[in-house]
Scaffold this motif. Structure first.
Motif, PDB file in Angstrom:
ATOM      1  N   GLU A 162      57.625  48.110  55.408  1.00 49.20           N
ATOM      2  CA  GLU A 162      56.499  49.035  55.339  1.00 49.20           C
ATOM      3  C   GLU A 162      55.852  48.996  53.959  1.00 49.20           C
ATOM      4  OE1 GLU A 162      58.286  52.736  56.358  1.00 49.20           O
ATOM      5  OE2 GLU A 162      58.265  52.326  58.504  1.00 49.20           O
ATOM      6  N   SER A 163      56.669  48.904  52.921  1.00 51.94           N
ATOM      7  CA  SER A 163      56.134  48.861  51.555  1.00 51.94           C
ATOM      8  C   SER A 163      55.313  47.602  51.340  1.00 51.94           C
ATOM      9  CB  SER A 163      57.275  48.930  50.541  1.00 51.94           C
ATOM     10  OG  SER A 163      57.966  50.144  50.654  1.00 51.94           O
ATOM     11  N   ARG A 164      55.804  46.476  51.860  1.00 55.40           N
ATOM     12  CA  ARG A 164      55.050  45.225  51.705  1.00 55.40           C
ATOM     13  C   ARG A 164      53.704  45.303  52.400  1.00 55.40           C
ATOM     14  NH1 ARG A 164      59.929  42.777  53.226  1.00 55.40           N
ATOM     15  NH2 ARG A 164      61.167  42.376  51.384  1.00 55.40           N
ATOM     16  N   THR A 165      53.671  45.888  53.594  1.00 52.71           N
ATOM     17  CA  THR A 165      52.389  46.007  54.301  1.00 52.71           C
ATOM     18  C   THR A 165      51.459  46.948  53.548  1.00 52.71           C
ATOM     19  OG1 THR A 165      53.276  47.745  55.734  1.00 52.71           O
ATOM     20  CG2 THR A 165      53.348  45.491  56.557  1.00 52.71           C
ATOM     21  N   TYR A 166      51.996  48.020  52.976  1.00 55.17           N
ATOM     22  CA  TYR A 166      51.158  48.945  52.214  1.00 55.17           C
ATOM     23  C   TYR A 166      50.570  48.260  50.989  1.00 55.17           C
ATOM     24  CZ  TYR A 166      49.677  52.929  49.470  1.00 55.17           C
ATOM     25  OH  TYR A 166      48.931  53.802  48.730  1.00 55.17           O
ATOM     26  N   VAL A 167      51.400  47.510  50.275  1.00 54.07           N
ATOM     27  CA  VAL A 167      50.921  46.799  49.080  1.00 54.07           C
ATOM     28  C   VAL A 167      49.852  45.784  49.466  1.00 54.07           C
ATOM     29  CG1 VAL A 167      51.599  45.163  47.279  1.00 54.07           C
ATOM     30  CG2 VAL A 167      53.001  47.159  47.720  1.00 54.07           C
ATOM     31  N   PRO A 205      29.048  39.873  30.987  1.00 47.52           N
ATOM     32  CA  PRO A 205      30.239  39.246  31.581  1.00 47.52           C
ATOM     33  C   PRO A 205      31.556  39.853  31.102  1.00 47.52           C
ATOM     34  CG  PRO A 205      28.740  37.584  30.762  1.00 47.52           C
ATOM     35  CD  PRO A 205      28.197  38.903  30.321  1.00 47.52           C
ATOM     36  N   ILE A 206      31.525  40.540  29.965  1.00 43.94           N
ATOM     37  CA  ILE A 206      32.751  41.154  29.451  1.00 43.94           C
ATOM     38  C   ILE A 206      33.268  42.245  30.392  1.00 43.94           C
ATOM     39  CG2 ILE A 206      31.747  42.996  28.048  1.00 43.94           C
ATOM     40  CD1 ILE A 206      33.730  42.211  25.859  1.00 43.94           C
ATOM     41  N   VAL A 207      32.378  42.825  31.188  1.00 46.95           N
ATOM     42  CA  VAL A 207      32.782  43.861  32.137  1.00 46.95           C
ATOM     43  C   VAL A 207      33.616  43.259  33.265  1.00 46.95           C
ATOM     44  CG1 VAL A 207      31.919  45.593  33.754  1.00 46.95           C
ATOM     45  CG2 VAL A 207      30.766  45.254  31.588  1.00 46.95           C
ATOM     46  N   LEU A 208      33.343  42.017  33.613  1.00 53.01           N
ATOM     47  CA  LEU A 208      34.046  41.383  34.727  1.00 53.01           C
ATOM     48  C   LEU A 208      35.311  40.644  34.302  1.00 53.01           C
ATOM     49  CD1 LEU A 208      30.955  40.007  36.624  1.00 53.01           C
ATOM     50  CD2 LEU A 208      32.168  42.157  36.985  1.00 53.01           C
ATOM     51  N   GLN A 209      35.544  40.488  33.021  1.00 49.41           N
ATOM     52  CA  GLN A 209      36.727  39.757  32.565  1.00 49.41           C
ATOM     53  C   GLN A 209      38.051  40.393  32.987  1.00 49.41           C
ATOM     54  OE1 GLN A 209      36.308  39.125  28.394  1.00 49.41           O
ATOM     55  NE2 GLN A 209      35.156  37.218  28.670  1.00 49.41           N
ATOM     56  N   PRO A 210      38.207  41.719  32.978  1.00 48.91           N
ATOM     57  CA  PRO A 210      39.495  42.281  33.425  1.00 48.91           C
ATOM     58  C   PRO A 210      39.811  41.987  34.887  1.00 48.91           C
ATOM     59  CG  PRO A 210      38.279  43.928  32.204  1.00 48.91           C
ATOM     60  CD  PRO A 210      37.363  42.761  32.403  1.00 48.91           C
ATOM     61  N   LEU A 211      38.803  41.674  35.690  1.00 50.32           N
ATOM     62  CA  LEU A 211      39.057  41.390  37.101  1.00 50.32           C
ATOM     63  C   LEU A 211      39.860  40.115  37.288  1.00 50.32           C
ATOM     64  CD1 LEU A 211      35.598  42.303  38.657  1.00 50.32           C
ATOM     65  CD2 LEU A 211      37.552  43.767  38.197  1.00 50.32           C
ATOM     66  N   LEU A 212      39.859  39.262  36.278  1.00 51.65           N
ATOM     67  CA  LEU A 212      40.631  38.029  36.354  1.00 51.65           C
ATOM     68  C   LEU A 212      42.131  38.295  36.322  1.00 51.65           C
ATOM     69  CD1 LEU A 212      38.505  35.825  33.943  1.00 51.65           C
ATOM     70  CD2 LEU A 212      38.478  35.827  36.442  1.00 51.65           C
ATOM     71  N   HIS A 213      42.531  39.472  35.873  1.00 48.74           N
ATOM     72  CA  HIS A 213      43.948  39.809  35.749  1.00 48.74           C
ATOM     73  C   HIS A 213      44.489  40.557  36.964  1.00 48.74           C
ATOM     74  CE1 HIS A 213      44.072  38.497  31.586  1.00 48.74           C
ATOM     75  NE2 HIS A 213      42.911  39.085  31.431  1.00 48.74           N
ATOM     76  N   LEU A 214      43.673  40.718  37.979  1.00 46.80           N
ATOM     77  CA  LEU A 214      44.153  41.382  39.196  1.00 46.80           C
ATOM     78  C   LEU A 214      45.140  40.472  39.937  1.00 46.80           C
ATOM     79  CD1 LEU A 214      40.846  42.945  40.479  1.00 46.80           C
ATOM     80  CD2 LEU A 214      42.917  44.188  39.896  1.00 46.80           C
ATOM     81  N   PRO A 215      46.247  41.017  40.419  1.00 46.48           N
ATOM     82  CA  PRO A 215      47.247  40.184  41.104  1.00 46.48           C
ATOM     83  C   PRO A 215      46.945  40.017  42.584  1.00 46.48           C
ATOM     84  CG  PRO A 215      48.087  42.392  40.860  1.00 46.48           C
ATOM     85  CD  PRO A 215      46.728  42.374  40.194  1.00 46.48           C
ATOM     86  N   LEU A 216      45.767  39.515  42.915  1.00 44.96           N
ATOM     87  CA  LEU A 216      45.373  39.420  44.317  1.00 44.96           C
ATOM     88  C   LEU A 216      46.072  38.281  45.045  1.00 44.96           C
ATOM     89  CD1 LEU A 216      41.564  40.086  43.959  1.00 44.96           C
ATOM     90  CD2 LEU A 216      43.356  41.684  44.609  1.00 44.96           C
ATOM     91  N   GLY A 217      46.346  37.202  44.370  1.00 43.34           N
ATOM     92  CA  GLY A 217      46.942  36.050  45.023  1.00 43.34           C
ATOM     93  C   GLY A 217      48.461  36.059  45.034  1.00 43.34           C
ATOM     94  N   GLN A 218      49.075  37.040  44.398  1.00 44.18           N
ATOM     95  CA  GLN A 218      50.529  37.071  44.332  1.00 44.18           C
ATOM     96  C   GLN A 218      51.115  37.659  45.605  1.00 44.18           C
ATOM     97  OE1 GLN A 218      51.548  39.240  40.848  1.00 44.18           O
ATOM     98  NE2 GLN A 218      50.805  37.689  39.455  1.00 44.18           N
ATOM     99  N   ASP A 219      52.351  37.304  45.865  1.00 46.56           N
ATOM    100  CA  ASP A 219      53.052  37.788  47.042  1.00 46.56           C
ATOM    101  C   ASP A 219      53.431  39.253  46.842  1.00 46.56           C
ATOM    102  OD1 ASP A 219      54.327  37.846  49.462  1.00 46.56           O
ATOM    103  OD2 ASP A 219      56.202  37.027  48.691  1.00 46.56           O
ATOM    104  N   ALA A 220      53.268  40.057  47.874  1.00 47.98           N
ATOM    105  CA  ALA A 220      53.564  41.487  47.787  1.00 47.98           C
ATOM    106  C   ALA A 220      55.055  41.755  47.723  1.00 47.98           C
ATOM    107  CB  ALA A 220      52.959  42.221  48.981  1.00 47.98           C
ATOM    108  N   SER A 221      55.884  40.836  48.153  1.00 50.53           N
ATOM    109  CA  SER A 221      57.322  41.079  48.140  1.00 50.53           C
ATOM    110  C   SER A 221      57.871  41.076  46.720  1.00 50.53           C
ATOM    111  CB  SER A 221      58.046  40.030  48.974  1.00 50.53           C
ATOM    112  OG  SER A 221      57.884  38.753  48.409  1.00 50.53           O
ATOM    113  N   GLY A 222      57.218  40.384  45.803  1.00 52.36           N
ATOM    114  CA  GLY A 222      57.687  40.383  44.427  1.00 52.36           C
ATOM    115  C   GLY A 222      57.402  41.677  43.709  1.00 52.36           C
TER     116      GLY A 222
END
Length: 140
Positions: A113-118, A53-70
């Protein structure tokens, strides 16, 4: 290299985990995170989805739910007020106003365009994360 250290049982495993977590938090656009996720998915696939499970712990820090405009900042270009107001003729003021309008429109277009790319990069990362998790759940 960091992904390999994370997947194998080495003494540097904790450092590699912290390094990836920091990378995921600081990568605003997501290109680097996407490349790391591709490498991690390849390593996980080679291990037949049987890993710690230690291999998957860094995936919790991915900013997937954050808004791309920020993630992106827009630069504000402002002219000196007195120069605009008092130091130009009527024709120069008109030309300056048109230039500012065109600059504002191009900035808005680039930001969109940058927001859509992100958001596209983040959706690719999310696809990789979900495929890893679903394969692991399928094994159990």
């Amino acid at each position: 290299m960091v992904v390999g250290q994370l997947a194998n049982e080495t003494p540097n495993r904790r450092t590699a985990r912290d390094c990836l977590a920091k990378l995921f938090q600081t990568d605003l656009v997501g290109e680097i995170s996407y490349e790391v996720m591709r490498r991690l998915a390849d390593v996980v696939k080679k291990k037949n989805y049987k890993l710690s499970p230690i291999v998957l712990q860094p995936l919790l820090h991915l900013p997937l739910g954050q808004d791309a405009s920020g993630a992106l900042t827009s630069s504000n270009v402002t002219d000196d007020y007195h120069r605009r107001k008092f130091g130009m003729s009527r024709k120069e003021k008109k030309i300056s106003k048109m230039k500012r309008k065109v600059e504002r429109d191009t900035r808005e277009t680039r930001a969109g365009e940058s927001r859509t790319y992100v958001s596209q990069v983040r959706s690719r990362i999310a696809n990789i994360v979900f495929s890893i998790y679903l394969h692991i759940l399928k094994l159990e």
